[in-house]
Write a protein that holds these residues in place. Structure first.
Motif, short mmCIF file in Angstrom:
data_model
loop_
_atom_site.label_atom_id
_atom_site.label_comp_id
_atom_site.label_asym_id
_atom_site.label_seq_id
_atom_site.Cartn_x
_atom_site.Cartn_y
_atom_site.Cartn_z
N GLN A 70 40.17 58.26 38.13
CA GLN A 70 38.98 57.60 38.37
C GLN A 70 39.59 56.23 38.46
N TRP A 71 38.90 55.07 39.11
CA TRP A 71 39.48 53.72 38.84
C TRP A 71 38.08 52.61 38.94
N ARG A 72 38.43 51.62 38.44
CA ARG A 72 37.36 50.54 38.66
C ARG A 72 38.02 49.23 38.70
N ALA A 73 37.43 48.23 39.42
CA ALA A 73 38.18 46.99 39.52
C ALA A 73 36.83 46.03 39.44
N TRP A 74 37.12 44.53 39.03
CA TRP A 74 36.11 43.53 38.83
C TRP A 74 36.82 42.39 39.27
N ALA A 75 36.18 41.26 39.84
CA ALA A 75 36.53 39.97 40.14
C ALA A 75 35.14 39.42 40.39
N PRO A 76 35.27 37.99 40.43
CA PRO A 76 33.76 37.08 40.67
C PRO A 76 33.36 37.51 42.08
N GLY A 77 32.35 38.38 42.06
CA GLY A 77 31.60 38.73 43.32
C GLY A 77 32.06 40.11 43.93
N LEU A 78 32.68 40.78 43.28
CA LEU A 78 33.52 41.84 43.55
C LEU A 78 33.55 42.82 42.41
N ASP A 79 32.59 44.14 42.68
CA ASP A 79 32.42 45.19 41.71
C ASP A 79 32.56 46.25 42.03
N SER A 80 31.76 46.85 43.02
CA SER A 80 31.72 48.25 43.74
C SER A 80 32.99 48.46 44.53
N ALA A 81 33.12 49.82 45.10
CA ALA A 81 34.17 50.21 45.76
C ALA A 81 34.05 49.55 47.20
#
Length: 237
Positions: free
Chosen positions: A7-18
């Motif tokens: 599983q993976w997840r990522a975040w940046a300003p304005g970016l959260d979902s796949a």
């Protein structure tokens, strides 16, 4: 090295979902940093106030990957760490102002994994790394060692905060604040190979380029750093 990414997840300003990241990977661009804070509402308010944005990013992407799982070893990677907090401490020092013991204790490189251990009540083996352009691969090497020692899974988190303006021209590998979390387990779904070889420097941090593979947009990825050539591939998609 062979392993699975469960599983993976990522975040940046304005970016959260796949889907957010799929759109970004289709047209990579620098993001405007409006000091947006990732959601860590799952933590008590008193604890949230202690967290820098770097720590919040780490908790935001890693917490869901650890939820409903037994304690997991953790490898945390950040080349620059708590740069804004450290600069604030040095500024106070230059002005002969008293230093905050809390600020100092939270500025050290392993403070975030210490907070994770406390808030998760997890005493598993944890490592905080600082490495150059192929830090992601070095972190995977560390995680694979833990898997080889019998860990059922390992959390790997890469997080970088936007450096203060004072560092303009000196830190050029953080296009915007971001965090990427992977949950690795033993398996043959992914292969990471190292060879000697020169090549062009990637336009984006390795962990962000890896998202293209995680999203199924390309089957393999090659990264160069100094004289090291790393190849990521999925022999068993």
């Amino acid at each position: 090295m062979q392993f699975d990414i469960d599983q993976w997840r990522a975040w940046a300003p304005g970016l959260d979902s796949a889907e957010d990241w799929r759109a970004w990977c289709a047209a990579p661009r620098r993001l405007i940093d409006a000091q947006q804070q990732p959601d860590v509402g799952f933590l008590p308010a008193l604890q949230r106030r202690r967290l820098s944005r770097l720590a919040r990013m780490m908790f935001h992407v890693a917490w869901p990957l650890a939820a409903d799982h037994p304690p997991l070893p953790l490898v945390f990677l950040s080349r620059h760490g708590e740069t804004p907090r450290t600069l604030a401490i040095l500024t106070d020092l230059a002005r002969d102002e008293p230093l905050s013991p809390t600020q100092f204790s939270l500025s050290v490189h392993n403070a975030i994994i210490g907070l994770w251990s406390i808030l998760r009540q997890d005493t598993s083996e944890m490592t905080a790394l600082a490495a150059e352009g192929d830090g992601l691969e070095q972190a995977v090497l560390d995680a694979c060692g833990l898997l080889a020692d019998g860990a059922p899974a390992v959390l790997l988190v890469v997080a970088e905060e936007a450096p203060p303006a004072l560092f303009d021209g000196h830190i050029d590998d953080v296009p915007f604040p971001y965090a990427v979390a992977l949950r690795l387990s033993a398996g043959q779904g992914w292969s990471l190979a190292l060879e000697n070889g020169d090549g062009p420097r990637a336009d984006w941090p390795h962990s962000l380029n890896l998202l293209r593979c995680l999203l199924g947009l390309q089957p393999s990825l090659r990264h160069h750093w100094k004289r090291r050539q790393w190849t990521w591939s999925r022999p068993h998609p």
